[in-house]
Design a protein around this motif. Structure first.
Motif, PDB file in Angstrom:
ATOM      1  N   PRO A 161       0.812  -1.228   0.000  1.00 28.97           N
ATOM      2  CA  PRO A 161       0.000   0.000   0.000  1.00 28.97           C
ATOM      3  C   PRO A 161       0.842   1.274   0.000  1.00 28.97           C
ATOM      4  CG  PRO A 161      -0.860  -1.569   1.588  1.00 28.97           C
ATOM      5  CD  PRO A 161       0.467  -2.083   1.152  1.00 28.97           C
ATOM      6  N   LEU A 162       2.032   1.209   0.601  1.00 29.84           N
ATOM      7  CA  LEU A 162       2.894   2.384   0.628  1.00 29.84           C
ATOM      8  C   LEU A 162       3.481   2.668  -0.755  1.00 29.84           C
ATOM      9  CD1 LEU A 162       4.758   1.849   4.018  1.00 29.84           C
ATOM     10  CD2 LEU A 162       2.712   3.235   3.553  1.00 29.84           C
ATOM     11  N   THR A 163       3.796   1.624  -1.512  1.00 30.15           N
ATOM     12  CA  THR A 163       4.287   1.846  -2.884  1.00 30.15           C
ATOM     13  C   THR A 163       3.188   2.419  -3.761  1.00 30.15           C
ATOM     14  OG1 THR A 163       3.790  -0.435  -3.544  1.00 30.15           O
ATOM     15  CG2 THR A 163       5.993   0.013  -2.697  1.00 30.15           C
ATOM     16  N   TRP A 164       1.941   2.074  -3.457  1.00 34.55           N
ATOM     17  CA  TRP A 164       0.844   2.684  -4.211  1.00 34.55           C
ATOM     18  C   TRP A 164       0.799   4.189  -3.963  1.00 34.55           C
ATOM     19  CZ3 TRP A 164      -3.336  -1.433  -2.531  1.00 34.55           C
ATOM     20  CH2 TRP A 164      -3.081  -2.630  -3.209  1.00 34.55           C
ATOM     21  N   LYS A 165       1.114   4.597  -2.737  1.00 35.35           N
ATOM     22  CA  LYS A 165       1.175   6.037  -2.459  1.00 35.35           C
ATOM     23  C   LYS A 165       2.287   6.692  -3.275  1.00 35.35           C
ATOM     24  CE  LYS A 165      -1.000   6.417   2.032  1.00 35.35           C
ATOM     25  NZ  LYS A 165      -1.079   7.279   3.205  1.00 35.35           N
ATOM     26  N   LEU A 166       3.432   6.033  -3.350  1.00 35.60           N
ATOM     27  CA  LEU A 166       4.526   6.575  -4.154  1.00 35.60           C
ATOM     28  C   LEU A 166       4.155   6.621  -5.633  1.00 35.60           C
ATOM     29  CD1 LEU A 166       7.575   4.777  -2.473  1.00 35.60           C
ATOM     30  CD2 LEU A 166       6.799   7.142  -2.136  1.00 35.60           C
ATOM     31  N   ASP A 167       3.327   5.687  -6.061  1.00 31.11           N
ATOM     32  CA  ASP A 167       2.927   5.632  -7.469  1.00 31.11           C
ATOM     33  C   ASP A 167       1.949   6.739  -7.855  1.00 31.11           C
ATOM     34  OD1 ASP A 167       4.417   3.676  -8.661  1.00 31.11           O
ATOM     35  OD2 ASP A 167       3.061   2.044  -8.136  1.00 31.11           O
ATOM     36  N   HIS A 168       1.550   7.569  -6.909  1.00 28.37           N
ATOM     37  CA  HIS A 168       0.729   8.738  -7.255  1.00 28.37           C
ATOM     38  C   HIS A 168       1.559   9.810  -7.961  1.00 28.37           C
ATOM     39  CE1 HIS A 168      -2.263   6.975  -4.538  1.00 28.37           C
ATOM     40  NE2 HIS A 168      -3.132   7.870  -4.975  1.00 28.37           N
ATOM     41  N   PHE A 169       2.871   9.611  -8.030  1.00 30.70           N
ATOM     42  CA  PHE A 169       3.748  10.646  -8.563  1.00 30.70           C
ATOM     43  C   PHE A 169       4.659  10.054  -9.629  1.00 30.70           C
ATOM     44  CE2 PHE A 169       2.770  11.302  -4.094  1.00 30.70           C
ATOM     45  CZ  PHE A 169       2.063  12.490  -4.163  1.00 30.70           C
ATOM     46  N   PHE A 170       5.138  10.918 -10.509  1.00 29.05           N
ATOM     47  CA  PHE A 170       6.013  10.491 -11.576  1.00 29.05           C
ATOM     48  C   PHE A 170       7.417  10.195 -11.040  1.00 29.05           C
ATOM     49  CE2 PHE A 170       2.797  13.139 -13.735  1.00 29.05           C
ATOM     50  CZ  PHE A 170       2.316  12.201 -14.650  1.00 29.05           C
ATOM     51  N   TYR A 171       8.153   9.450 -11.816  1.00 26.46           N
ATOM     52  CA  TYR A 171       9.505   9.046 -11.418  1.00 26.46           C
ATOM     53  C   TYR A 171      10.378  10.264 -11.112  1.00 26.46           C
ATOM     54  CZ  TYR A 171      14.288   7.331 -11.952  1.00 26.46           C
ATOM     55  OH  TYR A 171      15.621   7.048 -11.765  1.00 26.46           O
ATOM     56  N   GLY A 172      10.347  11.284 -11.946  1.00 26.57           N
ATOM     57  CA  GLY A 172      11.163  12.469 -11.718  1.00 26.57           C
ATOM     58  C   GLY A 172      10.811  13.181 -10.438  1.00 26.57           C
ATOM     59  N   GLN A 173       9.521  13.195 -10.097  1.00 29.86           N
ATOM     60  CA  GLN A 173       9.114  13.841  -8.849  1.00 29.86           C
ATOM     61  C   GLN A 173       9.612  13.065  -7.633  1.00 29.86           C
ATOM     62  OE1 GLN A 173       4.888  13.866  -9.659  1.00 29.86           O
ATOM     63  NE2 GLN A 173       4.925  16.006 -10.342  1.00 29.86           N
ATOM     64  N   LEU A 174       9.614  11.729  -7.721  1.00 29.50           N
ATOM     65  CA  LEU A 174      10.127  10.921  -6.617  1.00 29.50           C
ATOM     66  C   LEU A 174      11.632  11.126  -6.428  1.00 29.50           C
ATOM     67  CD1 LEU A 174       8.201   7.555  -7.151  1.00 29.50           C
ATOM     68  CD2 LEU A 174       7.692   9.367  -5.503  1.00 29.50           C
ATOM     69  N   VAL A 175      12.362  11.205  -7.526  1.00 26.07           N
ATOM     70  CA  VAL A 175      13.806  11.439  -7.437  1.00 26.07           C
ATOM     71  C   VAL A 175      14.083  12.798  -6.799  1.00 26.07           C
ATOM     72  CG1 VAL A 175      15.907  11.783  -8.794  1.00 26.07           C
ATOM     73  CG2 VAL A 175      14.339   9.927  -9.383  1.00 26.07           C
ATOM     74  N   ARG A 176      13.336  13.814  -7.213  1.00 20.59           N
ATOM     75  CA  ARG A 176      13.509  15.147  -6.640  1.00 20.59           C
ATOM     76  C   ARG A 176      13.195  15.143  -5.141  1.00 20.59           C
ATOM     77  NH1 ARG A 176      16.082  19.827  -6.151  1.00 20.59           N
ATOM     78  NH2 ARG A 176      14.692  21.615  -5.793  1.00 20.59           N
ATOM     79  N   MET A 177      12.149  14.427  -4.758  1.00 17.25           N
ATOM     80  CA  MET A 177      11.794  14.356  -3.344  1.00 17.25           C
ATOM     81  C   MET A 177      12.890  13.647  -2.544  1.00 17.25           C
ATOM     82  SD  MET A 177       8.378  12.709  -1.587  1.00 17.25           S
ATOM     83  CE  MET A 177       8.840  11.025  -1.999  1.00 17.25           C
ATOM     84  N   ARG A 178      13.460  12.576  -3.091  1.00 18.89           N
ATOM     85  CA  ARG A 178      14.547  11.883  -2.398  1.00 18.89           C
ATOM     86  C   ARG A 178      15.761  12.789  -2.214  1.00 18.89           C
ATOM     87  NH1 ARG A 178      17.670   7.613  -5.884  1.00 18.89           N
ATOM     88  NH2 ARG A 178      18.214   9.635  -6.812  1.00 18.89           N
ATOM     89  N   ASP A 179      16.113  13.521  -3.276  1.00 22.78           N
ATOM     90  CA  ASP A 179      17.276  14.410  -3.189  1.00 22.78           C
ATOM     91  C   ASP A 179      17.046  15.503  -2.153  1.00 22.78           C
ATOM     92  OD1 ASP A 179      18.396  12.878  -5.164  1.00 22.78           O
ATOM     93  OD2 ASP A 179      17.913  14.273  -6.798  1.00 22.78           O
ATOM     94  N   LEU A 180      15.832  16.054  -2.096  1.00 21.37           N
ATOM     95  CA  LEU A 180      15.531  17.083  -1.106  1.00 21.37           C
ATOM     96  C   LEU A 180      15.560  16.500   0.310  1.00 21.37           C
ATOM     97  CD1 LEU A 180      12.662  19.094  -2.827  1.00 21.37           C
ATOM     98  CD2 LEU A 180      14.951  19.924  -2.277  1.00 21.37           C
ATOM     99  N   ALA A 181      15.082  15.273   0.455  1.00 24.56           N
ATOM    100  CA  ALA A 181      15.118  14.639   1.768  1.00 24.56           C
ATOM    101  C   ALA A 181      16.550  14.448   2.244  1.00 24.56           C
ATOM    102  CB  ALA A 181      14.386  13.303   1.723  1.00 24.56           C
ATOM    103  N   ASP A 182      17.460  14.123   1.323  1.00 24.50           N
ATOM    104  CA  ASP A 182      18.869  13.939   1.684  1.00 24.50           C
ATOM    105  C   ASP A 182      19.541  15.261   2.032  1.00 24.50           C
ATOM    106  OD1 ASP A 182      18.660  11.233   1.279  1.00 24.50           O
ATOM    107  OD2 ASP A 182      19.393  11.300  -0.789  1.00 24.50           O
ATOM    108  N   SER A 183      19.183  16.329   1.310  1.00 25.53           N
ATOM    109  CA  SER A 183      19.898  17.598   1.486  1.00 25.53           C
ATOM    110  C   SER A 183      19.238  18.540   2.485  1.00 25.53           C
ATOM    111  CB  SER A 183      20.039  18.308   0.134  1.00 25.53           C
ATOM    112  OG  SER A 183      18.757  18.602  -0.404  1.00 25.53           O
ATOM    113  N   GLN A 184      17.899  18.550   2.538  1.00 28.03           N
ATOM    114  CA  GLN A 184      17.208  19.534   3.372  1.00 28.03           C
ATOM    115  C   GLN A 184      16.273  18.914   4.402  1.00 28.03           C
ATOM    116  OE1 GLN A 184      15.409  22.697   1.043  1.00 28.03           O
ATOM    117  NE2 GLN A 184      16.899  22.432  -0.623  1.00 28.03           N
ATOM    118  N   GLY A 185      16.077  17.619   4.341  1.00 24.80           N
ATOM    119  CA  GLY A 185      15.227  16.971   5.328  1.00 24.80           C
ATOM    120  C   GLY A 185      13.888  16.533   4.770  1.00 24.80           C
TER     121      GLY A 185
END
Length: 772
Positions: free
Chosen positions: A628-652
């Protein structure tokens, strides 16, 4: 292209045949121990043999999950093929009947072209919501009656009732009647036809059986279109004797005092009126005859469409119920879960073959919509069958075979007759050519034949440049030529089934409904402007609507516009569609076989090589509660997920979530603004008078504006709902995923990027055990 078609095709062997051939060619082997296969010599060959055996078993297992799995003696029976295909007789034929004959009928009885364009746009805009929803519901349903059949059994009832009512309009308020029942009819088209279309690919996985199934599927569709094109032309002629309004001899009497000399009343006919006379009595009589003919045509058409509506409605309901009773579905666990609608839709765009076909389908639908919308105007205003010399006296021999002793009749000078002849020619050629295309498919392969048929479609569309004013016979012949490539349309459905197999390879799930609706959904959205805008612009360039059922002369600008939209633009679009399809990544039957191997291996829990990307692909391994959690991630495009991961690493994590929330909020503002603006334009165009007390929608020269507004309103409303769901999910990601399951985000991104660490089965790996 012809050289490509005639080139020799490598033989496509099924995996069972491959295994047999390998066993014959490899050295003898023997078992050592209980599990491990060892070779007398060339161990790598024996590894390949063991791998082939494993893949063969996996294929047999996967094959057995289809309800009509083919064996040496069985497959899809003729009963199954007929039961599934029979409803198509009353599907495309009704759409064609509404868009072509229906346009003529409703404009004749008082509905303006502007209103037809407006309500067509409304119905197509509603499809923005109903089509994806129905596809998702069909894929998600888990009942003891199946995923598809409950909707088919229920939807066909509304389908039949509302089609009948659509063609039973009252004497007044015809435009509103058309709009209401046109919309209701197409809602039930979605409810019934989307599950029916999704049922076909899951009946069998055998390519030959699929080609045969869709051959019959399209054969019924072609016969239905032929009947739908013919009956509205012929039935009014047959019913004229039973219609009270057609008794013109009794209602229009000629006084003896105004006759020419001693001629009897039988001497005077339509020719007399065409020649004209200065006698007032004759002029009044001619006026009466013309009015009577107009009333006769309208009354006979109304009666004929009642019979047509009842016949098609009853046939569709009976054949759909028979399909529900006769066909069994592929079994699915009633407890298995499916992704929510938003991730389900977005997952479709990860399928590379499917995405590559979307531009081609859009261009195909635009070409078909333009051609269909202009056909009722092309024949009467460009070809003008009544302008040939033989029609000077108002009559002509059947099929234009003048001077051959045929009895002449006025119907062969009427555009409705030649419109019917052209459509009949088109669909007869379609039906006659279908066995030829099926034979070519067996000899040269499905993909090559499919590409050749698309190129031929484009080239034959352009032939209408040679037809012009007074050429109804040539136009009918060109329609016949255009029907020949159309006989291979069944290959489009068969190719889509291969795309669905590839999606099963990627996701491990069968989602026929999702792909079936997308095959027509996105092109259908594009068809809104492609069909409605040409009709709206037709009024803008100066088209003169019929007055009391009588056609008006059109300017050269109007005739040129009709010709360009009818065949020039469709030719260019069809040619562009062919170019796009040449890049389709499933290039031959060998790729299809490799996809099926991969699906079978995934069902056995093994990774497999993707034949399109040449990467090792395995299904994602879910931990406890992770799906069910991957389904939540699937609400967004691949590029948006990558951007979110990078922001989580750099800014929290908070900044990462804020990024997605802000992006979704911006989308909502855009959609809401567009929706409110377009809705305001619609309301104003229907209520505010602009000239002579008429509302904007009633003015032909401005009718394009509310059509555009309806398109924008429907699309923005659907996108608002889509982005609102994504907005809610974005606000919950930090709490649900980023903080407690951060590793899941990294693993999911790696999976989407094809960076799985698993390896596909390969002949160079360690010896394979029999248990594997």
């Amino acid at each position: 292209c012809a050289g490509w078609l005639l080139a020799p095709v490598p033989r496509d062997l099924a995996m069972e045949k491959v295994a047999t051939a390998v066993q014959k060619s490899l050295p003898k082997y023997e078992s050592a121990g209980n599990d491990v296969i060892r070779a007398e010599r060339k161990p790598s060959n024996l590894r390949f043999l063991a791998i082939t055996r494993f893949i063969r078993k996996a294929l047999v297992f996967r094959h057995s999950t289809f309800p009509y799995a083919k064996t040496e003696t069985t497959g899809l029976s003729m009963r199954v093929k007929m039961s599934y295909s029979a409803p198509m007789f009353a599907v495309t034929s009704l759409t064609m009947l509404i868009s072509i004959h229906g346009t003529t009928f409703f404009t004749r009885i008082g509905t303006s072209v502007a209103f037809l364009a407006f309500f067509t746009a409304v119905a197509r805009s509603v499809d923005v919501i109903t089509d994806p929803l129905m596809g998702w519901l069909s894929d998600s349903t888990r009942s003891k009656y199946g995923r598809r059949r409950p909707y088919m059994a229920f939807g066909c009832i509304g389908y039949g009732i509302f089609f009948f009512l659509l063609f039973a309009p009252p004497q007044s308020g015809v435009a509103i009647w058309f709009g209401v029942f046109y919309l209701l009819f197409y809602i039930f088209v979605t409810i019934s036809d989307v599950p029916h279309g999704a049922l076909g690919p899951e009946l069998t996985d055998d390519s030959t059986e699929r080609n045969s199934l869709y051959f019959w599927y399209n054969l019924f569709r072609g016969v239905g279109i032929l009947v739908g094109a013919t009956v509205p032309v012929l039935l009014p002629l047959l019913l004229e004797d039973d219609v009270e309004e057609c008794k013109c001899d009794s209602s229009c009497s000629l006084q003896d005092t105004v006759r020419f000399g001693n001629w009897s009343a039988a001497f005077y006919n339509e020719t007399t009126c065409d020649i004209g006379t200065s006698l007032p009595g004759i002029a009044d009589w001619c006026t009466c005859r013309e009015d009577c003919d107009t009333e006769c045509t309208e009354a006979s058409q109304r009666l004929s469409y009642l019979f047509i509506g009842a016949g098609f409605a009853l046939y569709y309901m009976l054949t759909m119920w028979n399909c529900v009773y006769q066909i069994k579905e592929r079994e699915f666990s009633t407890t298995s879960k499916t992704p929510p609608i938003v991730p389900s839709l977005l997952m479709t765009f990860r399928n590379k073959p499917f995405v590559s076909l979307l531009p081609a389908w859009v261009m195909d639908m635009c070409a078909m919509s333009m051609l269909g919308s202009m056909l009722p105007f092309y024949v009467p205003y460009v070809i003008q069958p009544d302008t040939v010399p033989e029609c000077r006296d108002g009559k002509r021999a059947p099929l234009g075979l003048d001077g051959n002793g045929w009895s002449e009749n006025k119907v062969w000078c009427e555009y409705e007759t030649w419109l019917g002849v052209g459509l009949i020619s088109l669909f007869i050629a379609n039906l006659l050519s279908m066995p030829f295309w099926l034979w070519v498919t067996k000899k040269k392969g499905k993909i090559r034949t499919w590409l050749v048929f698309n190129l031929a479609t484009a080239l034959t569309n352009g032939l209408f440049i040679f037809a012009g004013r007074g050429d109804p016979k040539l136009a009918s012949f060109l329609a016949f030529i255009n029907g020949i490539p159309a006989g291979a349309n069944f290959l489009t459905d068969s190719v889509l089934a291969d795309v669905i197999d590839y999606d099963e390879f990627l996701t491990g799930q069968r989602s026929e409904g999702r792909f079936t609706i997308f095959q027509g959904f996105i092109p259908k959205i594009v068809s809104i402007p492609a069909q409605a805008i040409p009709l709206a612009l037709l009024a803008a360039v100066g088209f003169k609507e019929p007055i009391e059922g009588k056609l008006q002369d059109q300017s050269s600008v109007v005739r040129a516009y009709i010709s360009v939209v009818f065949f020039v633009l469709p030719f260019l679009l069809a040619l562009g569609s062919f170019v796009v399809k040449t890049r389709f990544p499933i290039r031959n039957e060998q790729v299809v076989a490799k996809i099926m191997e991969g699906v079978a291996l995934h069902m056995k829990g093994q990774p497999a090589m993707d034949p399109i990307t040449n990467r090792s692909v395995g299904l994602f391994e879910y931990g406890d509660g992770e799906e069910p959690l991957t389904w939540k991630l699937d609400h967004f495009f691949y590029g948006q997920l990558v951007r979110m991961r990078d922001l989580a690493d750099s800014q929290g994590n908070e900044a990462a979530q804020a990024f997605l929330v802000a992006r979704m909020r911006r989308n909502l503002i855009y959609c809401a603004t567009t929706f409110v603006t377009s809705l305001t334009v619609i309301i104003l165009s229907m209520s505010v008078p602009v000239a002579d007390g008429d509302a904007l929608i009633q003015r032909s020269e401005y009718s394009w504006l509310p059509v555009f507004a309806v398109i924008a309103c429907g699309m923005s409303g659907g996108l608002f709902g889509f982005n609102f769901v994504r907005f809610k999910v974005a606000r919950s990601l930090r709490e649900d995923v980023l903080e407690p399951r951060r590793d899941l985000l990294d693993r999911w991104i790696a999976h989407l990027a094809g960076e799985s660490s698993s390896k596909a089965i390969n002949a160079s790996t360690a010896p394979i055990t029999i248990s594997q």
